[in-house]
Design an enzyme around this catalytic site. Structure first.
Site, short mmCIF file in Angstrom:
data_model
loop_
_atom_site.label_atom_id
_atom_site.label_comp_id
_atom_site.label_asym_id
_atom_site.label_seq_id
_atom_site.Cartn_x
_atom_site.Cartn_y
_atom_site.Cartn_z
N GLU A 75 0.68 -1.31 -0.04
CA GLU A 75 0.02 0.02 0.11
C GLU A 75 0.75 1.27 0.03
OE1 GLU A 75 -3.35 -0.10 -1.23
OE2 GLU A 75 -3.71 -1.52 0.34
N HIS A 76 0.42 2.31 -0.83
CA HIS A 76 1.18 3.38 -1.20
C HIS A 76 2.68 3.33 -1.46
CE1 HIS A 76 -1.85 6.16 0.21
NE2 HIS A 76 -2.40 5.04 0.89
N ASP B 237 -3.56 0.54 -9.94
CA ASP B 237 -5.15 0.25 -10.06
C ASP B 237 -5.10 0.13 -11.61
OD1 ASP B 237 -5.14 0.95 -7.25
OD2 ASP B 237 -6.24 2.97 -7.72
C1 GLA Z 1 -5.06 4.70 -4.72
C2 GLA Z 1 -4.08 4.97 -5.59
C3 GLA Z 1 -3.17 3.83 -5.85
C4 GLA Z 1 -2.28 3.48 -4.64
C5 GLA Z 1 -3.20 3.28 -3.47
C6 GLA Z 1 -2.79 3.09 -2.12
O1 GLA Z 1 -6.05 3.60 -4.66
O2 GLA Z 1 -5.08 5.14 -6.88
O3 GLA Z 1 -2.28 4.32 -6.85
O4 GLA Z 1 -1.35 4.72 -4.33
O5 GLA Z 1 -4.03 4.27 -3.47
O6 GLA Z 1 -1.83 2.08 -2.39
#
Ligand code: GLA
Length: 470
Positions: free
Chosen positions: A78-79, A222
C-alpha cells in the site's frame, strides 16, 4: 492497446431494446459472459441488458459498444506504487461497464445509471475544462483530454452510459478503485474509437495522467491490475520501469483453501485527495533528503537494498510544507497541500521501505504455500499503515481487530488508499461465513450498524466485451 477480452462481435440483428425482451438472447449473453464472470454471469447478463435498455433511452436505438474494467482489492503493497515499489493487487468481478456509441461532433455526452451522478457533456479538445471538483465526469474528461492530445485529428466523441455500483459494481469511495475502473474503461472506449492501438505501458500512463488531471497524484497499480487481471490470481507488479520502459509483472495463484473477504467500513472521508497528496509529498521530501547521500535516486524504491537503519538518520522526522519548499526539498506543485501542513517524512518513508520488503516476502510465502507467513505480513502491513502512514480510522480498526480474532482468519488489513474504505480478510475457506458473522457482530456493537462483507470473487482484465448492432 492491451489484450481485449473480446468475447466476439455480437452480429445480432436485435436492438438493445429487443435484446432486453428476448429470453433466448439473455441466455446467449449469459453464456458469452461466463469467461468473465463465471457463476455470476446470469446476474451480470441481466445487468448488461438493463444497461442496454437504459442506453437506448439515453442515446436512442442503434449500435452499442460494451467496455468494462474491473475494480481491485490490494492484497499487500500500500502506497508503494508512486514510490516505484512493489504491489500485489487482485481484480474483482465488480466492474465499471460503459455502454458507448461514437459521435462525430467532438462531443462527449455522459449519463450514469445511478441517478445521483448527474448527466454531463463536454467538447473534446486538448484542454478540457474540469467539471466541479469531485464530479464523476472528470475521470472521463481527463481520459478524453489525454486521447485527444495523442490523436487530435482522429478523435470524435461519444455517447456513454456508465454502469457502476449497486447492486453489483463498485461503490465510490469504498477503496476498491472504482475511479480507476471508470478511467480505464473510458480510455479503452476513447482509444478504440480514435483507432489507437497502445501498448499496456503507454495505456497505463495515459490512464494515470487522466487521474492526475483530476488531481490525485496516484500511482499505476490500479490501472495495471485492471488491464492485466487474471481470474483466481493476484498480480505482482514492480512499479519501477526498466530502461526500456517495461514493467516486471507476475500472476500469482491465490491459495485455493483460503477465501478473501472484503469488509466495507462504510466510511469515506471527503478529503482523501489532500491527505493522499500529503503522503506523496512526504515521500518526495524523503527522496530529496536522501539524495544528499545517495545522489541520482528518484524514488524511495531506489534505496530498497540499503538497510533502513542507515537511511533513517538522513530523513527529517517532520517538516512544514513551506519550509520543505523553501529549502528545496519539495520542488513540484502538489494539489491540496496547504502552507500549514506538517509532513511526517521519516514515518512515511519507514512505511514504504518496509512495505516493499513485505510484498517481496509475501510473494515468496505464497510461492511456498506458507499462508501463516502471508497472514503475519498482512497484520504487519496494517500496523505500519496505521502507525507510520496514519491512514486508518476507528471503523477500520474495529474491522481489523475483530477479524484478527475471528476463527480461521490468518490476517487482515486495511486495503486501498485509506481514510475509510475496506478491510481485506484472509480466512480459511470453511470458516469464512462464520468469521464474517463474528466481524459483523463486533462492528455492530461498536458502531451500531452492520457492515457489508462480501467474498472477493476475482475478475477478468478490462476490455471490449461485445458490440451490439442495431
Ligand atoms: C489509490 C491510488 C493507488 C495507490 C493506492 C494506495 O488507490 O490510486 O495508485 O497509491 O491508493 O496503495
Amino acid at each position: 492497446m492491451p489484450n481485449h477480452n473480446v468475447i466476439r462481435n455480437r452480429q445480432s440483428t436485435t436492438s438493445p431494446v429487443d435484446l432486453a425482451q428476448n429470453g433466448a438472447e439473455l441466455a446467449g449473453l449469459t453464456a458469452e459472459l461466463a469467461p468473465l464472470y463465471g457463476d455470476q454471469s446470469a446476474v451480470q447478463a441481466e445487468r448488461y441488458v438493463d444497461a442496454l435498455t437504459q442506453f437506448s433511452a439515453f442515446a436512442g436505438p442503434g449500435p452499442a459498444w460494451l467496455f468494462r474494467a474491473p475494480g481491485r482489492v490490494n492484497l499487500i503493497g500500500e502506497h508503494t506504487d508512486y514510490n516505484n515499489g512493489f504491489v500485489m493487487p487482485i481484480a474483482l468481478d465488480r466492474d465499471i461497464l460503459l455502454v458507448v456509441r461514437p459521435r462525430r461532433d467532438r462531443t462527449v455526452r455522459l449519463a450514469n445509471i445511478e441517478p445521483e451522478f448527474e448527466q454531463s457533456a463536454f467538447t473534446v479538445s486538448e484542454e478540457i475544462p474540469q467539471a466541479s471538483p469531485g464530479h464523476w465526469s472528470n475521470y472521463v474528461r481527463g481520459a478524453a483530454q489525454m486521447i485527444a492530445r495523442l490523436a487530435p485529428d482522429a478523435f470524435t466523441g461519444m455517447d456513454c452510459l456508465a454502469v457502476g455500483a449497486a447492486p453489483l459494481g463498485l461503490a465510490r469511495g469504498s477503496g476498491l478503485s472504482s475511479s480507476s475502473a471508470l478511467t480505464v474503461s473510458a480510455t479503452l472506449a476513447l482509444a478504440h474509437f480514435a483507432g489507437l492501438n497502445l501498448p499496456p505501458e503507454q495505456f497505463v500512463q495515459i490512464c494515470s495522467d487522466a487521474e492526475w488531471y483530476v488531481g490525485t497524484r496516484g500511482g499505476i497499480m490500479d490501472q495495471f491490475i485492471s488491464l492485466l487481471a487474471r481470474r483466481d490470481h493476484a498480480l505482482f507488479l514492480d512499479c519501477r520501469p526498466d530502461v526500456n520502459g517495461q514493467y516486471a509483472t507476475r500472476h500469482v495463484p491465490l491459495p485455493a483453501a483460503y477465501q478473501i473477504l472484503i469488509a466495507d467500513s462504510g466510511v469515506h472521508h471527503s478529503n482523501v485527495r489532500g491527505e493522499y497528496n500529503k503522503r506523496v509529498a512526504s515521500c518526495r521530501i524523503g527522496v530529496a533528503s536522501l539524495r544528499r547521500k545517495h545522489p541520482g535516486i528518484t524514488h524511495l524504491r531506489d534505496v530498497h537494498s540499503i538497510p533502513w537503519g542507515e537511511l533513517a538518520p538522513s530523513l527529517p522526522e517532520q517538516i512544514g510544507a513551506v519550509k520543505a519548499a523553501t529549502s528545496g526539498l519539495l520542488d513540484t506543485d502538489i494539489p491540496g497541500l496547504e502552507p500549514a501542513d506538517v509532513l511526517h517524512v521519516r514515518a512515511c518513508c519507514r512505511h514504504v521501505w518496509h512495505e516493499n520488503h513485505r510484498v517481496e516476502q509475501a510473494l515468496a510465502a505464497l510461492d511456498s504455500g506458507d499462508i501463516a507467513a502471508v497472514g503475519a505480513l498482512l497484520q504487519a502491513a496494517h500496523a505500519s499503515a496505521r502507525d507510520d502512514y496514519a491512514i486508518s480510522t476507528p471503523e477500520i480498526e474495529t474491522l481489523v481487530a475483530s477479524a484478527s480474532a475471528a476463527p480461521g482468519v490468518v490476517g487482515a488489513r486495511l486495503t486501498g488508499a485509506g481514510w475509510g474504505g475496506c478491510v481485506l480478510v484472509l480466512v480459511r475457506q470453511e470458516e469464512a461465513v462464520h468469521a464474517a458473522g463474528v466481524i459483523q457482530n463486533s462492528f455492530l456493537s461498536a458502531h451500531g450498524r452492520v457492515p457489508t462483507i462480501f467474498p472477493c470473487r476475482t475478475g477478468a482484465a478490462a476490455g471490449l466485451v461485445a458490440t451490439v448492432d442495431a
